[in-house]
Design a protein around this motif. Sequence first.
Motif, PDB file in Angstrom:
ATOM      1  N   UNK A   1      73.577  56.214  24.710  1.00  0.00           N
ATOM      2  CA  UNK A   1      72.681  55.458  25.825  1.00  0.00           C
ATOM      3  C   UNK A   1      73.345  55.194  26.969  1.00  0.00           C
ATOM      4  N   UNK A   2      72.807  55.705  28.190  1.00  0.00           N
ATOM      5  CA  UNK A   2      73.271  55.515  29.507  1.00  0.00           C
ATOM      6  C   UNK A   2      74.013  56.956  30.009  1.00  0.00           C
ATOM      7  N   UNK A   3      74.003  57.941  29.145  1.00  0.00           N
ATOM      8  CA  UNK A   3      74.586  59.299  29.463  1.00  0.00           C
ATOM      9  C   UNK A   3      73.310  60.133  29.368  1.00  0.00           C
ATOM     10  N   UNK A   4      73.153  61.131  30.502  1.00  0.00           N
ATOM     11  CA  UNK A   4      72.206  62.130  30.304  1.00  0.00           C
ATOM     12  C   UNK A   4      72.846  63.587  30.595  1.00  0.00           C
ATOM     13  N   UNK A   5      72.023  64.505  30.092  1.00  0.00           N
ATOM     14  CA  UNK A   5      72.498  66.075  30.362  1.00  0.00           C
ATOM     15  C   UNK A   5      71.667  66.388  31.334  1.00  0.00           C
TER      16      UNK A   5
ATOM     17  N   UNK B   1      64.057  68.734  33.083  1.00  0.00           N
ATOM     18  CA  UNK B   1      65.318  69.574  32.721  1.00  0.00           C
ATOM     19  C   UNK B   1      66.659  68.483  32.755  1.00  0.00           C
ATOM     20  N   UNK B   2      66.174  67.065  32.533  1.00  0.00           N
ATOM     21  CA  UNK B   2      67.171  66.043  32.089  1.00  0.00           C
ATOM     22  C   UNK B   2      66.862  65.559  30.949  1.00  0.00           C
TER      23      UNK B   2
ATOM     24  N   UNK C   1      66.206  59.089  35.349  1.00  0.00           N
ATOM     25  CA  UNK C   1      66.642  60.408  35.151  1.00  0.00           C
ATOM     26  C   UNK C   1      65.764  61.176  33.936  1.00  0.00           C
ATOM     27  N   UNK C   2      65.667  60.315  32.970  1.00  0.00           N
ATOM     28  CA  UNK C   2      65.007  60.702  31.785  1.00  0.00           C
ATOM     29  C   UNK C   2      63.460  61.210  31.943  1.00  0.00           C
TER      30      UNK C   2
END
Length: 109
Positions: free
Chosen positions: A76-80, A64-65, A59-60
């Motif tokens: 860690x382990x969380x994305x916007x 746009x993430x 995802x990273x």
Amino acid sequence: MARDRDLEDVVRADLGFRAGLSERPMFGGLAWLLDGNLLCGARKEGMLVRLGKGNDGWALETADIAQMIMGGRVMEGWVRASPEACTDAVLRRRLISEALAFVDTLPPK
């Protein structure tokens, strides 16, 4: 931070019906929990998604993430996912699917 009712509706539809799934106003938007564990959230700034430590690399690498940062601390382990990323149905559904797969491994609260 204002809510984005359209994004909330889209995320709700993507999640579908699932036992143990609930909604709660949180973080200036709407959050979804699975068996009491935070799964994802939606607001004007996009989505917050819980992928789990070590599961967020793909995802990273996506435009746009970004890594979730709260109070100056990297989560860690969380994305916007930005609003632009959220308009990509395939990407949004993958984020939700991966979040469900991870959170489904956690013990209920």
